[in-house]
Design an enzyme around this catalytic site. Structure first.
Site, PDB file in Angstrom:
ATOM      1  N   ARG A  44       0.846  -1.200   0.000  1.00 55.85           N
ATOM      2  CA  ARG A  44       0.000   0.000   0.000  1.00 55.85           C
ATOM      3  C   ARG A  44       0.884   1.253   0.000  1.00 55.85           C
ATOM      4  O   ARG A  44       0.633   2.216  -0.727  1.00 55.85           O
ATOM      5  CB  ARG A  44      -0.935   0.017   1.221  1.00 55.85           C
ATOM      6  CG  ARG A  44      -2.120  -0.927   1.094  1.00 55.85           C
ATOM      7  CD  ARG A  44      -3.177  -0.650   2.162  1.00 55.85           C
ATOM      8  NE  ARG A  44      -2.669  -0.901   3.503  1.00 55.85           N
ATOM      9  CZ  ARG A  44      -2.679  -2.100   4.081  1.00 55.85           C
ATOM     10  NH1 ARG A  44      -3.180  -3.141   3.446  1.00 55.85           N
ATOM     11  NH2 ARG A  44      -2.197  -2.255   5.293  1.00 55.85           N
ATOM     12  N   LYS A 134     -11.565  15.209   4.533  1.00 59.98           N
ATOM     13  CA  LYS A 134     -12.673  14.700   3.725  1.00 59.98           C
ATOM     14  C   LYS A 134     -13.557  13.761   4.530  1.00 59.98           C
ATOM     15  O   LYS A 134     -13.054  13.007   5.377  1.00 59.98           O
ATOM     16  CB  LYS A 134     -12.138  13.932   2.508  1.00 59.98           C
ATOM     17  CG  LYS A 134     -13.238  13.588   1.516  1.00 59.98           C
ATOM     18  CD  LYS A 134     -12.878  12.450   0.592  1.00 59.98           C
ATOM     19  CE  LYS A 134     -13.277  11.130   1.208  1.00 59.98           C
ATOM     20  NZ  LYS A 134     -13.121  10.003   0.295  1.00 59.98           N
ATOM     21  N   GLU A 175     -18.644  15.625   1.200  1.00 61.53           N
ATOM     22  CA  GLU A 175     -18.949  14.706   0.094  1.00 61.53           C
ATOM     23  C   GLU A 175     -20.230  13.912   0.334  1.00 61.53           C
ATOM     24  O   GLU A 175     -20.211  12.875   0.999  1.00 61.53           O
ATOM     25  CB  GLU A 175     -17.761  13.738  -0.105  1.00 61.53           C
ATOM     26  CG  GLU A 175     -18.002  12.750  -1.239  1.00 61.53           C
ATOM     27  CD  GLU A 175     -16.817  11.822  -1.503  1.00 61.53           C
ATOM     28  OE1 GLU A 175     -15.809  11.911  -0.785  1.00 61.53           O
ATOM     29  OE2 GLU A 175     -16.921  10.997  -2.420  1.00 61.53           O
ATOM     30  N   LYS A 217     -18.008  18.151  -2.627  1.00 62.66           N
ATOM     31  CA  LYS A 217     -17.616  17.044  -3.521  1.00 62.66           C
ATOM     32  C   LYS A 217     -18.842  16.181  -3.807  1.00 62.66           C
ATOM     33  O   LYS A 217     -19.108  15.192  -3.125  1.00 62.66           O
ATOM     34  CB  LYS A 217     -16.499  16.220  -2.864  1.00 62.66           C
ATOM     35  CG  LYS A 217     -16.056  15.016  -3.692  1.00 62.66           C
ATOM     36  CD  LYS A 217     -14.761  14.395  -3.160  1.00 62.66           C
ATOM     37  CE  LYS A 217     -14.440  13.097  -3.872  1.00 62.66           C
ATOM     38  NZ  LYS A 217     -13.116  12.573  -3.540  1.00 62.66           N
TER      39      LYS A 217
HETATM   40  C1  5MM Z   1     -10.425   6.751  -2.805  1.00 61.06           C
HETATM   41  O1  5MM Z   1     -11.637   6.228  -2.275  1.00 61.06           O
HETATM   42  C2  5MM Z   1     -12.208   6.997  -1.227  1.00 61.06           C
HETATM   43  C3  5MM Z   1     -12.285   6.220   0.058  1.00 61.06           C
HETATM   44  O2  5MM Z   1     -13.134   5.104  -0.077  1.00 61.06           O
HETATM   45  P1  5MM Z   1     -13.351   4.064   1.159  1.00 61.06           P
HETATM   46  O3  5MM Z   1     -13.353   4.829   2.431  1.00 61.06           O
HETATM   47  O4  5MM Z   1     -14.679   3.443   0.811  1.00 61.06           O
HETATM   48  O5  5MM Z   1     -12.241   3.083   1.090  1.00 61.06           O
HETATM   49  C4  5MM Z   1     -13.594   7.522  -1.706  1.00 61.06           C
HETATM   50  O6  5MM Z   1     -14.273   8.202  -0.699  1.00 61.06           O
HETATM   51  C5  5MM Z   1     -13.337   8.472  -2.844  1.00 61.06           C
HETATM   52  O7  5MM Z   1     -12.664   9.614  -2.374  1.00 61.06           O
HETATM   53  C6  5MM Z   1     -14.614   8.952  -3.498  1.00 61.06           C
HETATM   54  O8  5MM Z   1     -15.550   7.915  -3.634  1.00 61.06           O
HETATM   55  C7  5MM Z   1     -14.270   9.482  -4.875  1.00 61.06           C
HETATM   56  O9  5MM Z   1     -13.655   8.441  -5.591  1.00 61.06           O
HETATM   57  P2  5MM Z   1     -14.212   8.028  -7.025  1.00 61.06           P
HETATM   58  O10 5MM Z   1     -13.468   6.774  -7.358  1.00 61.06           O
HETATM   59  O11 5MM Z   1     -15.691   7.850  -6.885  1.00 61.06           O
HETATM   60  O12 5MM Z   1     -13.860   9.197  -7.926  1.00 61.06           O
END
Ligand code: 5MM
Length: 325
Positions: A44, A134, A175, A217
């Site tokens: 990671r 965020k 978001e 967002k």
């Molecule tokens: C990168 O993924 C973010 C964290 O996801 P998890 O907490 O579920 O692991 C996610 O919040 C992301 O910032 C948003 O969904 C925007 O990502 P996408 O892929 O939809 O552009």
């Protein structure tokens, strides 16, 4: 020290956008496994190092959202991730929610958690070099969904999170994601997005969140991914902008979209088409996760010999999105 408004404007200006690299350990592990890479701490870390050391990333990326584990890790040269980003002129962000959990009394719907202890965590994250934060809430469309209780619970969480961040000196990215899962129409997505954003801005006002010191967002307004009638690029762009004009006050400096499962190319084309729907009171930019890093992860697949090709894949997406703006 920069004010919240200055940081928020820096995040969304100059045709730059925010890269979401804040996958939780479980999400990142499944993404790595999906390309044949063992889901270890070190892998990671290596993958995140690939992202942040991409040459010239700062030309198109203003900030990168990190997860808690990455914020505490180091690059191979010994710098912390926030220190390396600062050297490149990129702001460090931190995902502070602790995930979407089942909401009591609302079958299949979720509420995002993470408020407990957040004031102390914000103080710690500022000390570790974060400039913004965020929190993501998810809203599902389906039979009887979203329920009013899921909307109210989620916007309450978002508004309290935003208030705590601003109090502690972090710009909150707020978001509320209306998911693309399902066969609903574009019109249904617009209706739900409108209701959610109205409820959100009511709650932000109640909690006295400064609108000029935050970034929204949202999802783009699209049809569900299983809907047989898929709208064209211009229709998505115009419907999204119309919905935002109805709901988002002009004091908000910028709106940075999530990609939500759209292909990288489609997300970029939608973003580009929206720039022609002006004049707009806010900057419209990107805060994509998958639509920015997906091609890089697919290219890398854990193979050191593909490191530079993977960085080029990320750079290509970032440059394409900056150009679309
Ligand atoms: C990168 O993924 C973010 C964290 O996801 P998890 O907490 O579920 O692991 C996610 O919040 C992301 O910032 C948003 O969904 C925007 O990502 P996408 O892929 O939809 O552009």
């Amino acid at each position: 020290m920069a004010t919240l408004n200055e940081i928020a404007r820096r995040m969304v200006s100059d045709r730059r956008g925010v890269l979401a690299a804040d996958e939780s350990i479980s999400t990142m592990s499944s993404r790595l496994e999906g390309v044949g890479v063992a889901p270890t701490d070190e892998n990671r870390r290596t993958y995140r190092e690939l992202i942040v050391t991409t040459p010239d990333l700062a030309d198109s990326i203003s900030g990168i959202i990190l997860a808690d584990d990455t914020l505490r890790q180091e690059l191979s040269d010994g710098r912390t991730f926030p220190a390396a980003l600062a050297d490149m002129g990129i702001l460090a962000g931190i995902k502070v929610d602790t995930g979407a959990k089942p909401l009591a009394g609302a079958d299949g719907e979720k509420v995002t958690e993470g408020l407990d202890g957040l004031r102390d965590r914000v103080t710690e994250y500022v000390g570790l070099g974060a400039s913004f934060a965020k929190w993501r809430a998810v809203i599902t469309i389906g039979d009887g969904r979203p329920s009013e209780r899921s909307i109210r619970a989620n916007v309450h969480g978002l508004a309290r999170y935003a208030g705590l961040c601003q109090e502690g000196g972090l710009v909150p990215i707020v978001e509320p994601e209306v998911l693309m899962d399902g066969d609903h129409t574009l019109a249904r997505c617009q209706q739900v997005t409108r209701v959610v954003l109205r409820a959100l801005f009511d709650e932000l006002a109640l909690m006295q969140v400064r609108l000029d010191g935050m970034v929204l967002k949202p999802n783009m307004v699209v049809a569900g991914k299983d809907c047989p009638q898929q709208p064209g690029i211009e229709e998505v762009a115009q419907t999204t902008v119309d919905t935002l004009r109805e709901t988002v006050p002009p004091e908000v400096p910028g709106i940075a979209f999530l990609s939500g499962g759209q292909s990288p190319e489609l997300a970029t084309r939608h973003l580009g088409a929206m720039q022609n729907c002006g004049p707009l009171p806010w900057e419209l930019t990107y805060s994509f996760g998958r639509a920015l890093v997906g091609p890089a992860l697919e290219t890398w697949r854990g193979d050191a010999s593909r490191w530079q090709a993977a960085q080029r894949a990320l750079s290509d997406r970032a440059v394409a999105n900056a150009a679309a703006r």
